[in-house]
Design an enzyme around this catalytic site. Structure first.
Site, PDB file in Angstrom:
ATOM      1  N   GLU A 118       4.372  45.445 -30.216  1.00 36.02           N
ATOM      2  CA  GLU A 118       5.556  46.329 -30.174  1.00 36.02           C
ATOM      3  C   GLU A 118       6.077  46.630 -31.576  1.00 36.02           C
ATOM      4  O   GLU A 118       6.517  47.751 -31.857  1.00 36.02           O
ATOM      5  CB  GLU A 118       6.646  45.660 -29.317  1.00 36.02           C
ATOM      6  CG  GLU A 118       6.246  45.597 -27.845  1.00 36.02           C
ATOM      7  CD  GLU A 118       7.107  44.653 -27.017  1.00 36.02           C
ATOM      8  OE1 GLU A 118       7.298  43.485 -27.426  1.00 36.02           O
ATOM      9  OE2 GLU A 118       7.610  45.076 -25.973  1.00 36.02           O
ATOM     10  N   GLY A 131       5.542  41.075 -28.768  1.00 37.15           N
ATOM     11  CA  GLY A 131       6.443  41.642 -29.771  1.00 37.15           C
ATOM     12  C   GLY A 131       5.712  42.091 -31.038  1.00 37.15           C
ATOM     13  O   GLY A 131       6.214  42.947 -31.776  1.00 37.15           O
ATOM     14  N   GLU A 137       2.825  39.796 -21.689  1.00 33.82           N
ATOM     15  CA  GLU A 137       4.091  39.380 -21.064  1.00 33.82           C
ATOM     16  C   GLU A 137       4.008  39.122 -19.567  1.00 33.82           C
ATOM     17  O   GLU A 137       4.597  38.160 -19.072  1.00 33.82           O
ATOM     18  CB  GLU A 137       5.187  40.423 -21.339  1.00 33.82           C
ATOM     19  CG  GLU A 137       5.719  40.393 -22.768  1.00 33.82           C
ATOM     20  CD  GLU A 137       4.957  41.293 -23.716  1.00 33.82           C
ATOM     21  OE1 GLU A 137       3.828  41.715 -23.358  1.00 33.82           O
ATOM     22  OE2 GLU A 137       5.466  41.581 -24.807  1.00 33.82           O
ATOM     23  N   ALA A 193       7.113  37.577 -29.529  1.00 35.10           N
ATOM     24  CA  ALA A 193       8.413  36.929 -29.595  1.00 35.10           C
ATOM     25  C   ALA A 193       8.193  35.433 -29.384  1.00 35.10           C
ATOM     26  O   ALA A 193       7.181  35.019 -28.800  1.00 35.10           O
ATOM     27  CB  ALA A 193       9.337  37.504 -28.535  1.00 35.10           C
TER      28      ALA A 193
HETATM   29  N1  CAA Z   1       5.813  31.979 -29.761  1.00 37.28           N
HETATM   30  C1  CAA Z   1       5.971  30.753 -30.280  1.00 37.28           C
HETATM   31  N2  CAA Z   1       4.984  30.072 -30.894  1.00 37.28           N
HETATM   32  C2  CAA Z   1       3.783  30.674 -30.964  1.00 37.28           C
HETATM   33  C3  CAA Z   1       3.553  31.951 -30.451  1.00 37.28           C
HETATM   34  C4  CAA Z   1       4.646  32.619 -29.821  1.00 37.28           C
HETATM   35  N3  CAA Z   1       4.525  33.852 -29.336  1.00 37.28           N
HETATM   36  N4  CAA Z   1       2.253  32.280 -30.660  1.00 37.28           N
HETATM   37  C5  CAA Z   1       1.705  31.240 -31.307  1.00 37.28           C
HETATM   38  N5  CAA Z   1       2.624  30.269 -31.495  1.00 37.28           N
HETATM   39  C6  CAA Z   1       2.441  28.966 -32.149  1.00 37.28           C
HETATM   40  C7  CAA Z   1       1.730  27.978 -31.227  1.00 37.28           C
HETATM   41  O1  CAA Z   1       2.651  27.379 -30.350  1.00 37.28           O
HETATM   42  C8  CAA Z   1       1.156  27.012 -32.233  1.00 37.28           C
HETATM   43  O2  CAA Z   1       2.189  26.152 -32.654  1.00 37.28           O
HETATM   44  P1  CAA Z   1       1.913  24.565 -32.829  1.00 37.28           P
HETATM   45  O3  CAA Z   1       0.843  24.481 -33.881  1.00 37.28           O
HETATM   46  O4  CAA Z   1       3.228  24.011 -33.260  1.00 37.28           O
HETATM   47  O5  CAA Z   1       1.429  24.082 -31.499  1.00 37.28           O
HETATM   48  C9  CAA Z   1       0.789  27.893 -33.402  1.00 37.28           C
HETATM   49  O6  CAA Z   1       1.552  29.096 -33.237  1.00 37.28           O
HETATM   50  C10 CAA Z   1      -0.675  28.268 -33.413  1.00 37.28           C
HETATM   51  O7  CAA Z   1      -0.983  28.841 -32.157  1.00 37.28           O
HETATM   52  P2  CAA Z   1      -2.221  28.336 -31.257  1.00 37.28           P
HETATM   53  O8  CAA Z   1      -2.482  26.886 -31.466  1.00 37.28           O
HETATM   54  O9  CAA Z   1      -1.955  28.783 -29.859  1.00 37.28           O
HETATM   55  O10 CAA Z   1      -3.403  29.187 -31.912  1.00 37.28           O
HETATM   56  P3  CAA Z   1      -4.728  29.709 -31.206  1.00 37.28           P
HETATM   57  O11 CAA Z   1      -5.608  30.208 -32.296  1.00 37.28           O
HETATM   58  O12 CAA Z   1      -5.272  28.675 -30.275  1.00 37.28           O
HETATM   59  O13 CAA Z   1      -4.258  30.943 -30.291  1.00 37.28           O
HETATM   60  C11 CAA Z   1      -3.029  32.944 -29.800  1.00 37.28           C
HETATM   61  C12 CAA Z   1      -3.721  32.077 -30.882  1.00 37.28           C
HETATM   62  C13 CAA Z   1      -4.097  33.472 -28.846  1.00 37.28           C
HETATM   63  C14 CAA Z   1      -2.321  34.092 -30.507  1.00 37.28           C
HETATM   64  C15 CAA Z   1      -2.033  32.072 -29.021  1.00 37.28           C
HETATM   65  O14 CAA Z   1      -1.191  31.399 -29.944  1.00 37.28           O
HETATM   66  C16 CAA Z   1      -1.148  32.848 -28.085  1.00 37.28           C
HETATM   67  O15 CAA Z   1      -1.601  33.244 -27.027  1.00 37.28           O
HETATM   68  N6  CAA Z   1       0.143  33.051 -28.457  1.00 37.28           N
HETATM   69  C17 CAA Z   1       1.114  33.689 -27.621  1.00 37.28           C
HETATM   70  C18 CAA Z   1       0.885  35.180 -27.558  1.00 37.28           C
HETATM   71  C19 CAA Z   1       1.869  35.816 -26.591  1.00 37.28           C
HETATM   72  O16 CAA Z   1       1.839  35.561 -25.411  1.00 37.28           O
HETATM   73  N7  CAA Z   1       2.746  36.685 -27.116  1.00 37.28           N
HETATM   74  C20 CAA Z   1       3.723  37.382 -26.333  1.00 37.28           C
HETATM   75  C21 CAA Z   1       5.028  36.659 -26.355  1.00 37.28           C
HETATM   76  S1  CAA Z   1       6.187  37.347 -25.218  1.00 37.28           S
HETATM   77  C22 CAA Z   1       6.884  38.648 -26.055  1.00 37.28           C
HETATM   78  O17 CAA Z   1       6.518  39.004 -27.155  1.00 37.28           O
HETATM   79  C23 CAA Z   1       7.999  39.315 -25.318  1.00 37.28           C
HETATM   80  C24 CAA Z   1       8.496  40.578 -25.888  1.00 37.28           C
HETATM   81  O18 CAA Z   1       7.975  41.656 -25.653  1.00 37.28           O
HETATM   82  C25 CAA Z   1       9.699  40.593 -26.692  1.00 37.28           C
END
Ligand code: CAA
Length: 258
Positions: free
Chosen positions: A111, A108, A131, A63
């Site tokens: 999920e 998400g 999360e 998400a």
């Molecule tokens: N939400 C918003 N933006 C996200 C995102 C997310 N979940 N995951 C990645 N992005 C965006 C980053 O902010 C980045 O944007 P910018 O270029 O504008 O800065 C772009 O995607 C590329 O991401 P990274 O630069 O971080 O890429 P990376 O290769 O260094 O890392 C990754 C990849 C390990 C997937 C890392 O992006 C990451 O950890 N993302 C978040 C994963 C996460 O925690 N997901 C769970 C969200 S909570 C949830 O989902 C709740 C639920 O159950 C409903």
């Protein structure tokens, strides 16, 4: 639509979450577009659905953390309900859904894949529920479907410790059915979708319902659900043709969904 690509093929369709700049993260608009896409499916032509993400890096990276970061308690609950409603709709479609997991399936994204019937993964796929490291619980069904898919012990480790699972381990624990080089993932998903689409749609639909509904109840109730859905098939023209073809030692005519 800004963030969903839809492609209809012969008997099946491909839905692509297309927000590659954000690794296909699910914001409200993506969820709304996915919901509308599911509502518009024409089941007379689409007998199996593939869900995948744009690009070769990420299925869905969760998400949208930016959007969630400022939510109040009530807004957080509403966002969880919104995601859950879409994923439940996907899970309950009267056709099978294959997740072609082409990279990160986090939060998400994991999920979303769990709401599909079958998961196929690319070699670079990575599953996880990050999360608790962000100060929240999984919000789109992860606390429920992950344990049902891989068992409580491993699920709790992934949920509490945010342990991520690579493709081969995901296969070993039954989270995915098969792992492919990235370029072979979608062709493999399409081959499977076409195979499913060629079978009798009413029988496939009733089978999905029997498995899904049966898993929610005790075994006697589950068998009763199966018996009813089994019986329903005998009203279908496809059953008559399928069995006649077997008895007459010929190929059955294409199933007609009636
Ligand atoms: N939400 C918003 N933006 C996200 C995102 C997310 N979940 N995951 C990645 N992005 C965006 C980053 O902010 C980045 O944007 P910018 O270029 O504008 O800065 C772009 O995607 C590329 O991401 P990274 O630069 O971080 O890429 P990376 O290769 O260094 O890392 C990754 C990849 C390990 C997937 C890392 O992006 C990451 O950890 N993302 C978040 C994963 C996460 O925690 N997901 C769970 C969200 S909570 C949830 O989902 C709740 C639920 O159950 C409903």
């Amino acid at each position: 639509m800004d963030f969903i690509l839809y492609e209809q093929k012969n008997g099946y369709a491909i839905v692509t979450i297309n927000r590659e700049k954000a690794l296909n993260a699910l914001n409200s608009q993506v969820l709304e577009e996915l919901d509308a896409t599911l509502d518009a499916l024409d089941f007379s032509a689409v007998r199996c659905l593939i869900v995948t993400g744009a690009g070769q890096k990420s299925f869905v990276a969760g998400a949208d953390i930016g959007e969630m970061s400022t939510l109040t308690k009530a807004e957080g609950e509403a966002f969880g309900k919104k995601g859950n409603a879409v994923f439940r709709k996907l899970e309950s479609l009267p056709i099978p859904v294959i997740a072609a997991v082409n990279g990160f399936a986090l939060g998400g994204g994991c999920e979303l894949s769990l709401s599909c019937d079958i998961r196929l993964a690319s070699e670079n796929a990575r599953f996880g529920q990050p999360e608790t490291g962000l100060g929240i619980t999984p919000g789109f069904g992860g606390t429920q479907r992950l344990a049902r898919a891989i068992g409580v012990g491993k699920a709790k480790e992934m949920l509490y410790a945010c342990t991520q699972v690579k493709a081969e381990e995901a296969k070993a624990i039954g989270l995915v059915n098969a792992v492919y080089p990235i370029d072979e993932l979608l062709p493999a998903a399409e081959k499977l979708a076409a195979k499913i689409a060629a079978n009798a749609p009413i029988a496939v639909r009733n089978t999905k319902k029997a498995v899904n509904d049966g898993l929610q109840v005790d075994i006697d109730s589950a068998i009763a659900i199966e018996a009813k859905l089994f019986g329903d098939c005998f009203e279908s023209a496809d059953q008559k043709e399928g069995m006649a073809a077997f008895l007459e030692r010929r190929e059955h005519a294409p199933f007609e969904n009636k």
